[in-house]
Every structure is written in C-alpha cells, then in structure tokens.
Design an enzyme around this catalytic site. Structure first.
Site: not given
Ligand SMILES: Cc1ncc(COP(=O)(O)O)c(CNc2co[nH]c2=O)c1O
Length: 406
Positions: A203, A364, A123, A200, A226
């Site tokens: 997910q 992303c 991501h 990370d 999540k």
């Molecule tokens: C693997 C992964 N890493 C980091 C992030 C960032 O997380 P945040 O800091 O809580 O935003 C996401 C968010 N993924 C997604 C956000 O919207 N659609 C997605 O797949 C993710 O899926």
C-alpha cells in the site's frame, strides 16, 4: 518531472471515461488495485506484438531481446527502490507470493521457542503465512498492539522485543486505515536485537518511494497492480546476505545450475527464487509503470493526494453519524468510515448504483475490525488521477444512500 495536471493525466486512463449504472465512473477503490495508464498497456501490446519469446538461455535474437527487456525492468525496479544489486530484486506474482517465499524460507532457520512479531494492522497475507510458519517450527507469534487512532503502540513493540525475537514483519502502510507506520524506527530497534525485518510495501508503493538501503530493511515486498502495473507480478527485495541464507522456494527450470538424479545444484540469485517461465510481459509492464509514476513524481503525487484526502475527510465529517477509522496524522489517501446505524455493505451497494466504486467489508484485515468491534467499513481510497469533483459526487452519493437507508 512533468507539471502536475490531473486533467492531462486522466487522458492516460481510458477507463476513467466509462459509465457505471448510467453514471460516469468515480473510481475510489485504488487500495484494492490501481488503474492502468495507456503507457503500460502499450508496453504489453508491444511485447506480444514484437518480441514475445521465452527468456534466458535462448540462442535466438527474439529470446535475447525479451531477456534484455525483462532484465532491464529488473534494473529499473532496483533503481526505483535503490537496492544495491539487481539480483536482490526477485520477481514474484505479487506481495502475497513474496511474503510466502520468505516465510517458507524461515522454516529452515527458526526453531521451537523463537519469537516473531507481527503488527495488529496487517493484511491477512502478512499474518497467515507466519501462522503457518509457527505451526511448522514451533515458533511463537506475538502481536504489536494498535491504538484507537489506528497506530502501532511503539512502546509495546519495544517491550515485546527480546533476545528470542528473530523476525518482525509489518506493513509500511495499512490498507484498511491508511496509517503510515514508523518503519525506520522499528527496523533500527529490531536490528539492535538481531531480528530481521520484512516490510509489506503493497500500500505504500503507489504513494511513497521507499529507499531500501536508507531503511536498511531486510525484505520489502510489493505488487505491480497497486502502482499502475498489471496484476500477477510484483517483487520481493531481499538483502543479498539474507536471500543467500534462504533455500529455494519452488523447484523447476531456471532455478538450477546442474540437474542429475544423483544431485542438483541451484542457480545464483535472483534465479534461485524464479522457477519456471516467469510473467515476462508483467515484469516488463511493471517497469513501464515505474517509469510512468516517476515521470509524474512521487512528491507531486503525494502533495496532490494529501489535498484530496483532506478535502474528502472534511466533507465526510459534515455528515451526521459519521465515524472515521484510522485518524493518524501520518496516513495515505485512504478513508475507512461507517455511518451510525447503517451497514457498510448497504452504503457501498447504493453508491455503486450512482457510479461510485468503493470497497466495503473487512478488507482482509479482520483483526483491525475486531479491534474496533465492527463487521467492516466503507473504504474510499484515492489516487493521483482522482479529482475534487469526483469527491463531491462521492459525498453526494453517500448522503443520498444515508437518506435512502434511514
Ligand atoms: C497491505 C497489503 N498487503 C498485501 C496485500 C496482498 O496483495 P496481493 O498479493 O497483490 O493481493 C494487499 C492487497 N490489498 C487489497 C486487495 O484488495 N483490497 C485490498 O486492500 C495489501 O493491501
């Protein structure tokens, strides 16, 4: 754990009863953000109704109550991820914040010519902070390649590892493809070369209960939203030895021991990394989300979601012109697909008219789309509160959209 009954579970999620465009909502965008059970909403209302106060150092009872609940949530999160110490759990605003905190800290550790390895499956929030770090330090970013199935090529990872490798960072699960990476094998191999590893877990967190001590991972980052928690809060787990090596990320209140214009000294862990008034309610609600998911049980969740994934995959593959991306045998309940000759955006827009919420685009993860030479995909991501009936409605909507677009 309670016996898994999806109809009973769905009663915890009021939003699942609403309509969208005149149809019952079918929410299949769980990889973007999960829905929030009323048990978590109750924790938020309870906080603001009964013990909202600023935490730490307060001498009044309300502040002590809020502090106890907040630090109690930290301990819950520590136990969930099996961290050795509560102060190895740093509250953040989410995964992106946690990654930036670590990347920023390594600016004082890396030097020109050092190498850091990133996977092709990342991501953007686990790519860009590291590119910024390389710009600052002169370190070199190298990429662990992926294959057509959407898996990392482990042999290529071994070849990339060298005495100059100082860090390896990759996701536990790919948000765009659902691939579950062999992180234990990668962590052990990286440690043989003395490299630190950040995983990370954004997910993975809603599907897999990671044990950070068993993994021997150096940093593990997640977001509450999540995994049934609120947005704007997450945690960075870091081994105490590593967190003590990193300088503070932000300056301000909470993160200090003494302040004078001549010299300021910093607080001990975890507060060194928690400047300013934190998302007190968010942290407490994150703890409630972890209680909620553990009461159902990650084994039961995983088994049920696998059934949903297999069923949805089978039904999608019956559609002519269907192309699935991310076909690893090791994957969570995420399906990325395109239909020959159609743009994912058009499919996503049309199924939304029928109440179906999926995500379209590059998610992303533009390097993955570049690898497959596509502009993006339609991504359906399932959770333990989805049903087979919802999958049938989703499949019918995709077929109808295909017909309308052909
Ligand atoms: C693997 C992964 N890493 C980091 C992030 C960032 O997380 P945040 O800091 O809580 O935003 C996401 C968010 N993924 C997604 C956000 O919207 N659609 C997605 O797949 C993710 O899926």
């Amino acid at each position: 754990n309670i016996a898994f009954n999806v109809d009973e579970i769905r009663k915890d999620f009021p939003i699942l009863n609403r309509e969208v465009n005149g149809y019952p909502l079918v929410y299949l965008d769980n990889a973007a953000t999960s829905q929030t059970p009323k048990q978590v909403m109750d924790a938020i209302v309870e906080y603001y109704s009964n013990y909202n106060a600023n935490i730490h150092r307060g001498v009044h009872s309300l502040s002590q109550e809020a502090t106890d609940k907040y630090e109690g949530a930290r301990k819950k999160i520590q136990q969930h991820f099996n961290a050795e110490k509560a102060h190895e759990i740093i509250f953040t605003s989410g995964t992106t914040h946690g990654i930036n905190l670590v990347a920023s800290g390594f600016a004082s550790i890396l030097k020109k010519g050092d190498e850091i390895l990133v996977s092709a499956l990342e991501h953007h929030s686990n790519i860009v902070p590291w590119q910024m770090l390389c710009e600052k330090t002169g370190a070199i970013l190298k990429v662990i390649p992926m294959n057509q199935e959407g898996e990392l090529i482990y042999e290529a990872f071994e070849d990339l590892l060298s005495e100059n490798t100082k860090m390896v960072f990759l996701n536990h699960v790919s948000n765009a493809l659902g691939t579950i990476n062999p992180i234990k094998k990668i962590i052990d191999k990286a440690h043989e070369k003395g490299a630190a590893v950040l995983i990370d877990g954004a997910q993975a967190a809603p599907h897999i209960k990671a044990d950070v001590q068993a993994l021997d991972v150096d940093f593990y980052v997640v977001s509450a939203h999540k995994m049934c928690g609120p947005t704007g809060v997450g945690v960075l787990y870091g081994k105490e030895e590593w967190l003590n090596k990193l300088p503070p990320y932000q300056g301000g209140g909470e993160m200090i021991a003494t302040v004078s214009f001549e010299k300021t000294t910093y607080a001990e862990l975890p507060h060194k990394f928690e400047a300013g008034t934190p998302n007190i309610c968010g942290g407490i609600a994150f703890g409630a989300a972890i209680d909620y998911m553990n009461a159902i049980g990650f084994e039961a969740i995983s088994r049920y979601e696998e059934e949903l994934l297999d069923y949805a995959t089978l039904k999608l593959q019956e559609i002519e012109g269907m192309k699935l991306y991310g076909t690893s045998r090791e994957k969570t309940a995420v399906i990325s697909f395109n239909i020959e000759g159609l743009h994912p955006y058009d499919i996503g827009t049309l199924v939304d008219k029928m109440g179906i919420a999926v995500r379209t685009g590059h998610h992303c993860a533009q390097p993955i789309m570049d690898f497959y030479k596509i502009p993006g995909t339609v991504r359906a991501s399932f959770s333990f509160y989805n049903t087979k009936d919802e999958i049938e409605r989703f499949i019918e909507a995709v077929k109808k959209a295909k017909m309308m677009l052909s």
